[in-house]
Design a protein around this motif. Structure first.
Motif, PDB file in Angstrom:
ATOM      1  N   THR A  59       0.634  -1.144  -0.080  1.00  0.00           N
ATOM      2  CA  THR A  59       0.015  -0.117  -0.034  1.00  0.00           C
ATOM      3  C   THR A  59       0.997   1.346   0.081  1.00  0.00           C
ATOM      4  O   THR A  59       0.627   2.275  -0.448  1.00  0.00           O
ATOM      5  CB  THR A  59      -1.089   0.099   1.189  1.00  0.00           C
ATOM      6  N   CYS A  70      -7.095  -1.260  -3.387  1.00  0.00           N
ATOM      7  CA  CYS A  70      -8.392  -2.243  -2.888  1.00  0.00           C
ATOM      8  C   CYS A  70      -8.244  -3.601  -3.498  1.00  0.00           C
ATOM      9  O   CYS A  70      -8.582  -4.581  -2.941  1.00  0.00           O
ATOM     10  CB  CYS A  70      -9.733  -1.715  -3.864  1.00  0.00           C
ATOM     11  N   TRP A  71      -7.607  -3.909  -4.664  1.00  0.00           N
ATOM     12  CA  TRP A  71      -7.199  -4.912  -5.033  1.00  0.00           C
ATOM     13  C   TRP A  71      -6.151  -5.905  -4.125  1.00  0.00           C
ATOM     14  O   TRP A  71      -6.180  -6.980  -4.021  1.00  0.00           O
ATOM     15  CB  TRP A  71      -6.678  -5.249  -6.667  1.00  0.00           C
ATOM     16  N   TRP A  73      -5.911  -5.216  -0.794  1.00  0.00           N
ATOM     17  CA  TRP A  73      -6.173  -5.725   0.201  1.00  0.00           C
ATOM     18  C   TRP A  73      -7.546  -6.774   0.118  1.00  0.00           C
ATOM     19  O   TRP A  73      -7.627  -7.689   1.099  1.00  0.00           O
ATOM     20  CB  TRP A  73      -6.683  -4.443   1.244  1.00  0.00           C
ATOM     21  N   GLY A  74      -8.088  -6.737  -1.236  1.00  0.00           N
ATOM     22  CA  GLY A  74      -9.340  -7.730  -1.305  1.00  0.00           C
ATOM     23  C   GLY A  74      -8.417  -8.949  -1.469  1.00  0.00           C
ATOM     24  O   GLY A  74      -8.899 -10.214  -1.009  1.00  0.00           O
ATOM     25  N   ALA A  75      -7.319  -9.112  -2.058  1.00  0.00           N
ATOM     26  CA  ALA A  75      -6.328 -10.393  -2.484  1.00  0.00           C
ATOM     27  C   ALA A  75      -5.792 -10.897  -0.694  1.00  0.00           C
ATOM     28  O   ALA A  75      -5.922 -12.045  -0.732  1.00  0.00           O
ATOM     29  CB  ALA A  75      -5.257 -10.205  -3.165  1.00  0.00           C
ATOM     30  N   THR A  77      -7.296 -10.306   2.056  1.00  0.00           N
ATOM     31  CA  THR A  77      -8.721 -10.755   2.918  1.00  0.00           C
ATOM     32  C   THR A  77      -8.805 -12.134   2.258  1.00  0.00           C
ATOM     33  O   THR A  77      -9.225 -13.203   3.203  1.00  0.00           O
ATOM     34  CB  THR A  77      -9.606  -9.828   2.512  1.00  0.00           C
ATOM     35  N   VAL A  78      -9.027 -12.714   1.120  1.00  0.00           N
ATOM     36  CA  VAL A  78      -9.226 -13.830   0.671  1.00  0.00           C
ATOM     37  C   VAL A  78      -8.319 -14.870   1.112  1.00  0.00           C
ATOM     38  O   VAL A  78      -8.628 -15.931   1.568  1.00  0.00           O
ATOM     39  CB  VAL A  78      -9.392 -13.868  -0.991  1.00  0.00           C
TER      40      VAL A  78
END
Length: 90
Positions: A59, A70-71, A73-75, A77-78
């Motif tokens: 980041t 966003c991509w 932190w989305g990755a 999280t998954v």
């Protein structure tokens, strides 16, 4: 007079809310769950903390576009949710 009464009531309400929140957190921390299970397993906790640290670094190095962040932190999280759920099943 009413201003001091209002201030006293706000302080009392703040204290009650803080106490209720502390009790809620204590109950949540005592409850079993994937995060609690990962904390008992050093290997799982290291992976989760490592991905969060890597995400913070990514980041900081990312361009000022929110889509990239966003991509990232989305990755993360998954990955972390998948890791926590598989650690719980072991």
């Amino acid at each position: 007079m009413s201003e001091s009464l209002d201030a006293q009531m706000r302080d009392e309400i703040d204290d009650q809310v803080a106490e209720a929140f502390d009790a809620y957190l204590a109950d949540r921390l005592a409850a079993p769950g994937p995060l609690r299970a990962s904390l008992t397993s050093r290997r799982s906790a290291a992976v989760v903390l490592g991905t969060v640290g890597s995400g913070a670094l990514a980041t900081a190095l990312a361009p000022d576009e929110s889509a990239v962040t966003c991509w990232i932190w989305g990755a993360i999280t998954v990955i972390d949710l998948a890791w926590l759920l598989t650690a719980r099943r072991r």
